[in-house]
Design a protein around this motif. Structure first.
Motif, PDB file in Angstrom:
ATOM      1  N   GLU A   1       1.451  -1.835  12.445  1.00 43.97           N
ATOM      2  CA  GLU A   1       0.727  -2.428  11.282  1.00 43.97           C
ATOM      3  C   GLU A   1       0.445  -4.022  11.721  1.00 43.97           C
ATOM      4  OE1 GLU A   1      -1.065  -1.312   8.754  1.00 43.97           O
ATOM      5  OE2 GLU A   1      -1.024  -3.160   7.391  1.00 43.97           O
ATOM      6  N   LYS A   2      -0.699  -4.171  11.684  1.00 44.52           N
ATOM      7  CA  LYS A   2      -1.131  -5.823  11.955  1.00 44.52           C
ATOM      8  C   LYS A   2      -0.453  -6.373  13.069  1.00 44.52           C
ATOM      9  CE  LYS A   2      -3.167  -6.091   7.454  1.00 44.52           C
ATOM     10  NZ  LYS A   2      -2.512  -5.600   6.363  1.00 44.52           N
TER      11      LYS A   2
ATOM     12  N   LEU B   1       0.733  -1.333  -0.088  1.00 45.21           N
ATOM     13  CA  LEU B   1       0.039  -0.076  -0.083  1.00 45.21           C
ATOM     14  C   LEU B   1       0.823   1.327   0.084  1.00 45.21           C
ATOM     15  CD1 LEU B   1      -2.874   1.463   0.190  1.00 45.21           C
ATOM     16  CD2 LEU B   1      -2.679   1.184   2.812  1.00 45.21           C
TER      17      LEU B   1
ATOM     18  N   ILE C   1      -6.889   1.425  12.110  1.00 44.86           N
ATOM     19  CA  ILE C   1      -7.100   2.194  11.032  1.00 44.86           C
ATOM     20  C   ILE C   1      -8.189   1.754   9.929  1.00 44.86           C
ATOM     21  CG2 ILE C   1      -5.604   3.209   8.940  1.00 44.86           C
ATOM     22  CD1 ILE C   1      -3.215   2.841  10.705  1.00 44.86           C
ATOM     23  N   ILE C   2      -8.981   2.589   9.592  1.00 38.16           N
ATOM     24  CA  ILE C   2      -9.690   2.089   8.408  1.00 38.16           C
ATOM     25  C   ILE C   2      -9.333   2.972   7.221  1.00 38.16           C
ATOM     26  CG2 ILE C   2     -11.710   1.217   9.984  1.00 38.16           C
ATOM     27  CD1 ILE C   2     -13.117   3.926   9.341  1.00 38.16           C
ATOM     28  N   GLY C   3     -10.017   2.495   6.065  1.00 39.75           N
ATOM     29  CA  GLY C   3      -9.277   2.896   4.898  1.00 39.75           C
ATOM     30  C   GLY C   3      -9.661   4.193   4.421  1.00 39.75           C
TER      31      GLY C   3
ATOM     32  N   LEU D   1      -9.317   3.689   0.231  1.00 38.82           N
ATOM     33  CA  LEU D   1      -9.041   2.293   0.130  1.00 38.82           C
ATOM     34  C   LEU D   1     -10.640   1.671  -0.224  1.00 38.82           C
ATOM     35  CD1 LEU D   1      -6.766   1.206   2.710  1.00 38.82           C
ATOM     36  CD2 LEU D   1      -6.191   2.376   0.825  1.00 38.82           C
TER      37      LEU D   1
ATOM     38  N   TYR E   1      -5.327  -5.193  11.053  1.00 40.00           N
ATOM     39  CA  TYR E   1      -5.814  -3.643  10.777  1.00 40.00           C
ATOM     40  C   TYR E   1      -4.194  -3.271  11.518  1.00 40.00           C
ATOM     41  CZ  TYR E   1     -10.644  -4.288  10.535  1.00 40.00           C
ATOM     42  OH  TYR E   1     -11.684  -4.499  10.168  1.00 40.00           O
ATOM     43  N   GLY E   2      -3.924  -1.855  10.810  1.00 39.78           N
ATOM     44  CA  GLY E   2      -2.839  -1.142  11.505  1.00 39.78           C
ATOM     45  C   GLY E   2      -3.594  -0.417  12.831  1.00 39.78           C
TER      46      GLY E   2
ATOM     47  N   ASP F   1     -13.016  -0.699   2.085  1.00 37.73           N
ATOM     48  CA  ASP F   1     -13.876   0.044   2.834  1.00 37.73           C
ATOM     49  C   ASP F   1     -14.923   0.941   2.373  1.00 37.73           C
ATOM     50  OD1 ASP F   1     -12.393  -1.364   5.006  1.00 37.73           O
ATOM     51  OD2 ASP F   1     -11.200   0.407   5.433  1.00 37.73           O
TER      52      ASP F   1
ATOM     53  N   GLN G   1       4.769  -0.162   3.991  1.00 40.71           N
ATOM     54  CA  GLN G   1       3.295  -0.159   4.548  1.00 40.71           C
ATOM     55  C   GLN G   1       3.176   1.443   4.705  1.00 40.71           C
ATOM     56  OE1 GLN G   1       1.209  -2.167   5.058  1.00 40.71           O
ATOM     57  NE2 GLN G   1       2.414  -4.236   4.887  1.00 40.71           N
TER      58      GLN G   1
ATOM     59  N   TYR H   1      -7.701   8.363   4.648  1.00 45.03           N
ATOM     60  CA  TYR H   1      -6.685   8.978   4.902  1.00 45.03           C
ATOM     61  C   TYR H   1      -6.564  10.302   4.360  1.00 45.03           C
ATOM     62  CZ  TYR H   1      -4.626   4.049   5.332  1.00 45.03           C
ATOM     63  OH  TYR H   1      -4.433   2.847   5.841  1.00 45.03           O
TER      64      TYR H   1
ATOM     65  N   THR I   1       1.081   2.613   6.858  1.00 45.17           N
ATOM     66  CA  THR I   1       1.320   2.703   8.504  1.00 45.17           C
ATOM     67  C   THR I   1       2.592   3.333   8.999  1.00 45.17           C
ATOM     68  OG1 THR I   1      -0.645   0.882   8.427  1.00 45.17           O
ATOM     69  CG2 THR I   1       0.651   1.424  10.526  1.00 45.17           C
TER      70      THR I   1
HETATM   71  C1  G1P Z   1      -4.512  -1.676   5.102  1.00 42.06           C
HETATM   72  C2  G1P Z   1      -3.336  -1.064   5.877  1.00 42.06           C
HETATM   73  C3  G1P Z   1      -4.083  -1.308   7.264  1.00 42.06           C
HETATM   74  C4  G1P Z   1      -5.644  -0.688   7.522  1.00 42.06           C
HETATM   75  C5  G1P Z   1      -6.364  -1.517   6.530  1.00 42.06           C
HETATM   76  C6  G1P Z   1      -7.685  -0.891   6.537  1.00 42.06           C
HETATM   77  O1  G1P Z   1      -4.605  -3.150   5.185  1.00 42.06           O
HETATM   78  O2  G1P Z   1      -2.457  -1.411   5.600  1.00 42.06           O
HETATM   79  O3  G1P Z   1      -3.279  -0.553   8.157  1.00 42.06           O
HETATM   80  O4  G1P Z   1      -5.983  -1.072   8.774  1.00 42.06           O
HETATM   81  O5  G1P Z   1      -5.993  -1.194   5.071  1.00 42.06           O
HETATM   82  O6  G1P Z   1      -8.951  -1.539   5.749  1.00 42.06           O
HETATM   83  P1  G1P Z   1      -5.138  -4.227   3.996  1.00 42.06           P
HETATM   84  O7  G1P Z   1      -6.653  -4.513   4.583  1.00 42.06           O
HETATM   85  O8  G1P Z   1      -4.865  -3.621   2.883  1.00 42.06           O
HETATM   86  O9  G1P Z   1      -4.292  -5.637   4.214  1.00 42.06           O
END
Ligand code: G1P
Length: 300
Positions: A194-195, A113, A207-209, A133, A173-174, A136, A233, A211, A235
């Motif tokens: 991150e995760k 990302l 963190i949701i998608g 993103l 998630y982050g 979401d 990342q 920013y 994050t």
């Molecule tokens: C990404 C980000 C993560 C965030 C998430 C939200 O992860 O890296 O920090 O919490 O989106 O949907 P992914 O879901 O793409 O693995």
């Protein structure tokens, strides 16, 4: 001063391989999977447009041509609908191309990302921008992005969207370490990871998608080594910015989101989202909901 630079551009990373949705995503981008009758990505572009962001850059990859076609005119189809006098479908077909000005850049290699966001550097330039993103979806009745843009205007730096999730889900998630500000729905972000494994997560604030990013994020991403999963990342770059002063691209604030978010990331989430959207549609709900109740009774 950069802090008051208005946010006018949105970046939508759409280069993922969609492996969680195979085989549907073998030749179709996951962003084009329909939520009822509209591809998921259209809801995202609608959200950006309704927050006033009419310049949308998609970061795409292989196999994504149908996204470009969807946001383009379709003269042949339009001619047929026009000849039939089908105004309703005609406006549905025309709508995607009229939402915003779409631009495209290809990510080349799937390096995460953070790397996808870095691909937007040239288009965005030295201005703050939003990043949305596609996994979401945020309910149009809960204007999260507008609020985040407002918060960026007040505090400068970058703004992330945080949502409280059950403890067992934090590793998806982050996750943020936060401090209160004087405002109910705004926090200062002091650290991010991150995760994390559940036992190492600093909080339940995920963190949701959505920013709003300070352009300094590009310079930071260029220096950010691969992190979780061997990927660059976003994050991790935000973690760096969270520790910085305003003249170096900091700080990072979080908007606490308590509204309706729909996850479309995997098959189960996707099914839930489609059912929820259908249940909210005045043209479908009157037939769909009684059927759904009956079906649930039937299968016990
Ligand atoms: C990404 C980000 C993560 C965030 C998430 C939200 O992860 O890296 O920090 O919490 O989106 O949907 P992914 O879901 O793409 O693995």
């Amino acid at each position: 001063m950069a802090d008051f630079d208005p946010v006018t551009k949105a970046v939508v990373p759409a280069a993922g391989l969609g492996t969680r949705f195979l085989p549907a995503t073998k030749a179709t981008p996951k962003e084009m999977l329909p939520i009822v009758d509209k591809p998921a990505i259209q809801y995202v572009v609608e959200e950006a447009a309704s927050a006033g962001l009419l310049d949308v850059l998609m970061v795409t990859g292989k196999n994504k041509r149908s996204i470009e076609d969807h946001f383009d005119r379709a003269y042949e189809l339009e001619d047929v609908l026009e000849a039939k006098g089908d105004e309703h479908r005609l406006s549905q077909v025309r709508e995607p191309a009229s939402l915003a000005t779409l631009h495209y850049v290809r990510q080349g290699e799937p390096k995460g990302l953070g790397h996808a966001v870095l691909c937007a550097k040239q288009h965005v330039g030295d201005h703050p921008f939003a990043c949305l993103l596609g996994d979401d979806l945020i309910d149009r009745r809960d204007p999260l992005l507008q609020r985040m843009i407002e918060v960026r205007g007040a505090y400068g730096g970058s703004v992330i969207a945080l949502m409280e999730v059950p403890r067992e889900q934090v590793s998806l998630y982050g996750v943020a370490t936060i401090e209160a500000t004087g405002e109910d729905d705004v926090v200062k972000v002091v650290d991010l990871v991150e995760k994390p494994p559940v036992e190492e997560a600093p909080s339940n604030w995920a963190i949701i998608g959505r920013y709003v990013l300070d352009p300094e994020v590009f310079a930071v991403l260029e220096e950010t080594p691969p992190g979780r999963g061997g990927e660059i990342q976003l994050t991790d770059a935000l973690r760096t910015l969270a520790g910085r002063d305003a003249d170096k691209g900091g700080p990072v604030h979080g908007v606490l989101f308590r509204g309706r978010r729909y996850d479309t990331g995997d098959k189960l989430d996707y099914l839930r989202t489609v059912v929820k959207f259908a249940a909210d549609r005045p043209d479908l709900a009157p037939d769909f909901l009684p059927w759904l109740r009956e079906f649930l009774d039937e299968i016990g």
